[in-house]
Design an enzyme around this catalytic site. Sequence first.
Site, PDB file in Angstrom:
ATOM      1  N   ASP A 195     -13.000  42.888  43.146  1.00 27.64           N
ATOM      2  CA  ASP A 195     -14.176  43.578  42.595  1.00 27.64           C
ATOM      3  C   ASP A 195     -15.401  42.986  43.300  1.00 27.64           C
ATOM      4  O   ASP A 195     -15.801  41.858  43.036  1.00 27.64           O
ATOM      5  CB  ASP A 195     -14.213  43.333  41.077  1.00 27.64           C
ATOM      6  N   GLN A 212     -20.720  42.540  42.582  1.00 28.61           N
ATOM      7  CA  GLN A 212     -21.836  41.580  42.613  1.00 28.61           C
ATOM      8  C   GLN A 212     -21.877  40.788  43.923  1.00 28.61           C
ATOM      9  O   GLN A 212     -22.793  39.990  44.128  1.00 28.61           O
ATOM     10  CB  GLN A 212     -21.714  40.594  41.438  1.00 28.61           C
ATOM     11  N   LYS A 249     -26.050  48.842  43.113  1.00 22.04           N
ATOM     12  CA  LYS A 249     -26.357  47.402  43.135  1.00 22.04           C
ATOM     13  C   LYS A 249     -26.688  46.952  44.568  1.00 22.04           C
ATOM     14  O   LYS A 249     -27.151  45.846  44.790  1.00 22.04           O
ATOM     15  CB  LYS A 249     -25.172  46.596  42.607  1.00 22.04           C
ATOM     16  N   CYS A 268     -21.017  42.975  29.565  1.00 22.57           N
ATOM     17  CA  CYS A 268     -19.693  43.583  29.768  1.00 22.57           C
ATOM     18  C   CYS A 268     -18.681  42.533  30.211  1.00 22.57           C
ATOM     19  O   CYS A 268     -17.845  42.793  31.099  1.00 22.57           O
ATOM     20  CB  CYS A 268     -19.738  44.736  30.777  1.00 22.57           C
TER      21      CYS A 268
END
Length: 417
Positions: A211, A214, A237, A375
């Site tokens: 993932d 970020q 993002k 989250c």
Amino acid sequence: MTDLSVANTAKRPTFDVEAIRRDFPILSQQVNGKPLVYLDNGASAQKPEAVLDAMDRYYREMHSNVHRGAHTLGDRATAAFEGARETVRRFLNAESTREIIWTRGTTEAINLVANGLAPRLKAGDEILVSYMEHHANIVPWQMIAERTGAKVVPVQVTPEGELDLESFTSLLNDRTRILAITHVSNVLGTVNPVAALMEQAKARGIITLVDGAQAAPHYQPDVRALGCDFYAFSSHKLFGPTGIGVLYGKAQLLEEMPPYQGGGEMIERVSFERTTWNTLPYKFEAGTPAIAEAVGLGAAIDYLNGLDRYAMEAAESALLERANQLVETVPGMEIIGTAKQKVPVMSFKIAGLHPSDIGTLLDQQGIAIRTGHHCAMPLMDFYGVPGTARASFAFYNTLDEVESLFTALQKVQRLFA
Ligand code: C6P
């Protein structure tokens, strides 16, 4: 009296941050009568003029549906759309554009992979995640586990917020089929040693997903160097538009996976007797895609390519360093997540204050942060907190803004003390 006299040893950025800020029109406004200090980049980053212009130009000059091929506008739209896919391929260092699937974002990308891998899973199989995952990298696996009888197993984190590597190694076993792990934690800022994790997983034939939601805004991910099978990130993002994201997947695995959704574009031939699938990447792209958004994401990556990445990383480190130095100026403030390798994300609590009160009072001073569970409820449970306040910085933030944040936090703390 506010006191920011703590020695400032943070290095000044070597790039012209004021010039960069002029590229982001939204940053120059006042909010609640104060200059906006935008420190919620982890939730969604702001967009440079180049992205706004590219999307505007797309709609003014070339919009039509893609891959229909009957007229000039359609050809222009298709060229812009597929050009953006090539830009993403280069950004990720993927081998082929066949491996670049447009999705709505990281969440949809992970759901796509979870559904695509479900037919490989059986009762007793294990899917390894970690305590620091965003729900987007937990819930899709739980849903698939429920369908198949597989089990989702979390790797521990250390009190500092690093992945517990002993826990990781001890949990890898012959039943582990999938490793789905975040590159960077949205709460802690921790950068996980992804390449090393991938190596261990690959040695056991485990399929891997990273993932990158970020990570991509801070580092340029090289999927071949990382050695992952899948990598997901969100455009919004990464200084691009909302509504689009990317799934990178190794071609062979994507070929073997069933489609995620049915409809136009993903088919080769449809009949009531038998329907066959389009080739990669279109097999996973049902319906009219987010064309302007793909163009906007391409423009965001082009914009980032025009910056000095080393200077950008150094400037971001300086922001985090200055923030860390100033923590002691706010009585009762505690940072959650003190890993050695961090992106400029600072989750914190202040004794006696609720995170949402911190957020509201900062907003009154023009400072935008995020508060809550982010989250990542299992991680909140691990730290025994209902939520945190989180300031997440981007390369367009300044050391002055870091200082404004702390001056405001001192005020908030005094108000409640
Ligand atoms: N985190 C945050 O404030 P989407 O919503 O699909 O673009 O991204 C989901 C997601 C997945 N993984 C990680 C590590 C994330 O941080 C996020 C989004 C935002 O932290 C919104 S909750």
